[in-house]
Scaffold this active site. Structure first.
Site, PDB file in Angstrom:
ATOM      1  N   TRP B 325     -18.613  52.173  37.683  1.00 11.80           N
ATOM      2  CA  TRP B 325     -19.582  51.211  37.509  1.00 11.80           C
ATOM      3  C   TRP B 325     -19.167  49.811  37.231  1.00 11.80           C
ATOM      4  O   TRP B 325     -19.692  48.891  37.796  1.00 11.80           O
ATOM      5  CB  TRP B 325     -20.788  51.749  36.556  1.00 11.80           C
ATOM      6  CG  TRP B 325     -22.064  50.927  36.271  1.00 11.80           C
ATOM      7  CD1 TRP B 325     -23.113  50.976  37.130  1.00 11.80           C
ATOM      8  CD2 TRP B 325     -22.104  49.861  35.469  1.00 11.80           C
ATOM      9  NE1 TRP B 325     -23.737  49.981  36.641  1.00 11.80           N
ATOM     10  CE2 TRP B 325     -23.275  49.169  35.742  1.00 11.80           C
ATOM     11  CE3 TRP B 325     -21.078  49.203  34.466  1.00 11.80           C
ATOM     12  CZ2 TRP B 325     -23.723  47.907  35.101  1.00 11.80           C
ATOM     13  CZ3 TRP B 325     -21.525  48.407  33.776  1.00 11.80           C
ATOM     14  CH2 TRP B 325     -22.928  47.587  34.058  1.00 11.80           C
ATOM     15  N   HIS B 326     -18.102  49.971  36.208  1.00 13.64           N
ATOM     16  CA  HIS B 326     -17.738  48.636  35.740  1.00 13.64           C
ATOM     17  C   HIS B 326     -16.867  47.703  36.972  1.00 13.64           C
ATOM     18  O   HIS B 326     -17.052  46.374  36.743  1.00 13.64           O
ATOM     19  CB  HIS B 326     -16.811  48.777  34.597  1.00 13.64           C
ATOM     20  CG  HIS B 326     -17.491  48.980  33.507  1.00 13.64           C
ATOM     21  ND1 HIS B 326     -17.957  50.519  33.141  1.00 13.64           N
ATOM     22  CD2 HIS B 326     -18.012  48.388  32.387  1.00 13.64           C
ATOM     23  CE1 HIS B 326     -18.653  50.210  31.951  1.00 13.64           C
ATOM     24  NE2 HIS B 326     -18.739  49.016  31.457  1.00 13.64           N
ATOM     25  N   GLY B 327     -16.350  48.384  37.768  1.00  9.35           N
ATOM     26  CA  GLY B 327     -15.688  47.644  38.945  1.00  9.35           C
ATOM     27  C   GLY B 327     -15.060  48.345  39.788  1.00  9.35           C
ATOM     28  O   GLY B 327     -14.543  49.437  39.591  1.00  9.35           O
ATOM     29  N   PHE B 477     -19.778  42.491  36.628  1.00  8.05           N
ATOM     30  CA  PHE B 477     -19.911  43.839  36.990  1.00  8.05           C
ATOM     31  C   PHE B 477     -21.144  44.069  37.579  1.00  8.05           C
ATOM     32  O   PHE B 477     -21.815  45.119  37.761  1.00  8.05           O
ATOM     33  CB  PHE B 477     -19.900  44.640  35.671  1.00  8.05           C
ATOM     34  CG  PHE B 477     -18.679  44.485  34.784  1.00  8.05           C
ATOM     35  CD1 PHE B 477     -17.358  44.617  35.500  1.00  8.05           C
ATOM     36  CD2 PHE B 477     -18.537  44.459  33.739  1.00  8.05           C
ATOM     37  CE1 PHE B 477     -16.256  44.336  34.890  1.00  8.05           C
ATOM     38  CE2 PHE B 477     -17.369  44.343  32.954  1.00  8.05           C
ATOM     39  CZ  PHE B 477     -16.225  44.328  33.647  1.00  8.05           C
TER      40      PHE B 477
END
Lengths: 296, 477
Positions: B325-327, B477
């Site tokens: 999800w963060h990247g 993000f």
């Protein structure tokens, strides 16, 4: 709501007063401290002081000309006012400040290369000049011309210190407050660099193919020197053997009759830190070379 | 429009006056006004992506109402799938397309084939990971009959685009934030001043702590090959505080701004670096995202019930997805994997629900154990942050390899004209403040709260980093 607004107004007024107060403290300290950069050093020179030779330019002067060697060989007092990243507008302001301080200069040497194609200034010199925006009219005029944030820097309290915190922020303020000596020796102005091009993968660039018709800053420098009876010589510091010159320096020579091309006088690449900067040994060799070539 | 900019300051002052004076007591008009302000706020960054938020709003509003009307289970599932596929589709296209394409090309090349696929020129819309998760939680909650859908598209659109938390959270739940748009808002002095305090503290964390640390982090991570062990350790520590100051600072400002407008947002950070184990860390770090994954992924997968293998699988699933999800980079996945590995022992030893109490350190055995646990947890966390910050997994391993092999602990003078240790004084001061105010949302407490408040303003002016205007990390993000 009334209480909230009242407190918000008090809070805002408090911040504005604090900003004015901190701004004045910072300015006072920078105006009265031991010089920690070349702008401060020029402003600290005694009015009417005599200098035989002054070198102006970027790091290609600062790291390249060793005044102590010139003094040793000729007995003449020399000052290296080269500053990292300096462009022609910065050289111009340094000259104007020297004239404003009534410094008597016998010969002036200005380093020019691809910088001839640009009329611009460096953010380093610009930010180092900001503490004096209100106290020095020469700097005020210079910043008015080159600084896109001039009005914010001049009128909003503390803006200049906040927006340039990296160079004149809290850390530099404390260093100035305690009169911490700079690592650079301003008596001569030379800053040595070490290492050799052989040990690094320097990106070799080239000089421009085209040259502009005329550079108004150079014209201004010429006019200033003429008006103040200063003999000016333009020169190009050495480059390593890998640089593509594109005949640019020949074109430059045609624009500046009093131009000395030293771009290829140092043949050994081992005497360069990178392609545009001589290391300490290279600077020593080059300084000895120009003493002869320029009849110092 | 960054929170730490003059543009935002002027924007918010205008919003505040129009909201509380001409529109006072006109709830519907206030909501329309917040919605317009939110769209302007977002369009300031890139107006072209405003359409995505509006589209997401319309789809989820429609799905929410259809889910409520439909009694047929199959059709309800169909509508829920529509919302999830649409939101995840947006996210996948804008955030992960190039990641998948690049890995596809690498996979083919690794077996000797050339792929004709080329990467796309896609800009990541700011905040997409946040608002898609927020709208998805709405439809899932309606599907689960936990909430009733709203019949006001204005309220729903304002809930989706509410500017204080639009681009970097906290990720709000419809059950908490959406009903607030239907209530009449009256200005509350103490609530608004608590908001101002949070804004100020958030600003301190961002411009003083995070941005100062960023100066060092950038030079250390970019030149790790020539850094000594001490610099590399400090680089990881500085990054831990950079990301904490940056993200928790943003969250505090978001919560504070909302309070001034009469809204309550949930706490997103609760002094995570004082956690005594990794499970506690994840109850205190990015709480709105952790609880989102807990409620919509971990528990539906079975949570911590069932066979050990299932429990472990669920832990890995939640952390790997959280990392992703963060990247769109394997570094984030690896960061998630490391955290899963850290978490599994707590789960197996059944102490993942330990340490729900307040943190204390006394001069006794328990106090010392707590201190040791805090230090160990922090060390594990910073080790994982190296992977989070590095440009690639191999770069992170090279960084750690040098850290453990160089063994030179001297003070290194860096190209930023500062010694590697210089930011430590500031961090020590910050940690002390955080520790003594650990049971409060801001440090402006006690008899001298006004003094602390004024001192913080002065410190923000004096120590803030303004020359290199840094975006908030979580925007990416």
């Amino acid at each position: 709501m009334r209480r909230f607004l009242k407190n918000s107004i008090i809070f805002t007024v408090g911040i504005i007063i604090s900003l004015y107060f901190i701004d004045s403290v910072y300015s006072k300290v920078y105006n009265n401290s031991t010089p920690r950069n070349k702008t401060q050093y020029i402003l600290s020179l005694k009015k009417g002081e005599k200098l035989d030779y002054v070198f102006l330019g970027s790091s290609r002067v600062e790291n390249v000309i060793i005044p102590s060697i010139i003094k040793e060989l000729t007995g003449n007092k020399t000052l290296n006012l080269g500053t990292q990243g300096a462009k022609l507008d910065d050289i111009n302001i340094f000259l104007k400040l020297l004239i404003d301080r009534q410094i008597k200069i016998k010969r002036l040497f200005v380093q020019v290369d691809y910088t001839y194609n640009y009329v611009s200034s460096s953010d380093i010199v610009r930010s180092q000049s900001l503490p004096f925006i209100k106290s020095n009219s020469v700097i005020k005029e210079y910043l008015k011309k080159v600084d896109s944030n001039y009005y914010k820097n001049y009128y909003i309290p503390f803006y200049r210190y906040g927006a340039n915190d990296y160079r004149i922020g809290f850390r530099e303020f404390i260093a100035s407050l305690i009169n911490k000596k700079s690592t650079a020796d301003f008596e001569t102005g030379y800053v040595p660099i070490y290492g050799s091009i052989i040990n690094n993968n320097d990106q070799i660039s080239s000089l421009p193919i085209e040259i502009i018709e005329t550079n108004k800053v150079i014209n201004e420098i010429d006019a200033l020197c003429k008006a103040n009876n200063i003999q000016v010589t333009y020169f190009c510091s050495p480059f390593c053997s890998k640089l593509k010159t594109n005949n640019y320096l020949l074109k430059l020579k045609s624009k500046l009759p009093n131009f000395q091309d030293f771009s290829s006088v140092i043949k050994e690449d081992s005497l360069f830190k990178n392609c545009s900067h001589l290391n300490k040994a290279g600077a020593e060799k080059f300084t000895r070379h120009i003493v002869k070539k320029l009849n110092l | 429009m960054l929170f730490n900019s003059f543009t935002f300051l002027f924007f918010f002052i205008i919003v505040f006056f129009l909201y509380w004076f001409p529109l006072k007591n006109k709830t519907k008009a206030q909501n329309i006004f917040i919605l317009l302000a939110s769209y302007i706020f977002y369009a300031w960054w890139n107006w072209q992506f405003l359409g995505l938020i509006i589209l997401s709003t319309i789809v989820d509003y429609f799905v929410g109402n259809e889910l409520y009307k439909q009694k047929d289970i199959k059709k309800r599932k169909y509508f829920l799938a529509l919302s999830i596929v649409f939101n995840l589709g947006l996210l996948c296209y804008f955030k992960y397309s190039n990641f998948f394409i690049e890995n596809w090309i690498i996979a083919w090349e690794s077996i000797g084939f050339q792929s004709n696929v080329t990467s796309l020129n896609i800009i990541l819309p700011v905040g997409i990971s946040f608002y898609t998760f927020q709208t998805m939680s709405y439809t899932i909650d309606v599907y689960r009959n936990k909430i009733k859908p709203t019949n006001s598209i204005i309220n729903f659109a304002t809930f989706v685009a509410f500017f204080p938390q639009l681009v970097a959270g906290p990720i709000e739940r419809a059950s908490h934030l959406l009903p607030q748009f239907s209530l009449k808002r009256t200005f509350n002095y103490s609530y608004a001043t608590s908001g101002v305090k949070l804004i100020l503290w958030g600003l301190f964390k961002k411009v003083v702590i995070a941005d100062t640390c960023a100066t060092y982090v950038n030079v250390i991570f970019d030149n790790y090959e020539v850094m000594n062990t001490l610099s590399l350790i400090l680089g990881a520590v500085y990054f831990a505080f950079q990301i904490y100051g940056d993200f928790s600072g943003y969250s505090d400002i978001a919560i504070g701004l909302s309070r001034i407008l009469g809204f309550d947002l949930k706490q997103n950070f609760n002094k995570p670096y004082f956690s005594r184990n990794i499970a506690e860390f994840w109850r205190r770090w990015h709480i709105s995202l952790s609880t989102w994954f807990r409620d919509y992924l971990y528990i539906p997968l079975g949570g911590s019930r069932g066979k050990t293998i299932v429990k472990v699988r669920n832990v890995f699933a939640i952390f790997l997805v959280s990392g992703f999800w963060h990247g769109a980079n394997w570094t984030f996945v690896f960061w998630g994997l490391l955290n899963a590995l850290y978490f599994v022992p707590s789960l197996l030893l059944n102490n993942n629900r330990k340490y729900l109490d307040a943190i204390t350190i006394g001069f006794n055995r328990i106090g010392l154990i707590n201190l040791m646990n805090i230090l160990i947890t922090f060390l594990l966390t910073i080790l994982a942050w190296v992977f989070f910050r590095a440009n690639s997994i191999s770069e992170a391993f090279s960084y750690l390899n040098r850290l453990f092999s160089n063994l030179n602990f001297s003070f290194q003078y860096m190209s930023i004209e500062r010694y590697n240790f210089e930011a430590l004084m500031l961090l020590f001061f910050f940690i002390m403040i955080e520790w003594f105010s650990r049971n409060y949302e801001s440090p402006f407490i006690g008899k001298f709260k006004k003094v602390y408040f004024s001192a913080t303003i002065i410190l923000i002016i004096l120590l803030g980093v303004y020359s290199k205007h840094s975006d908030f990390i979580y925007f990416q993000f």
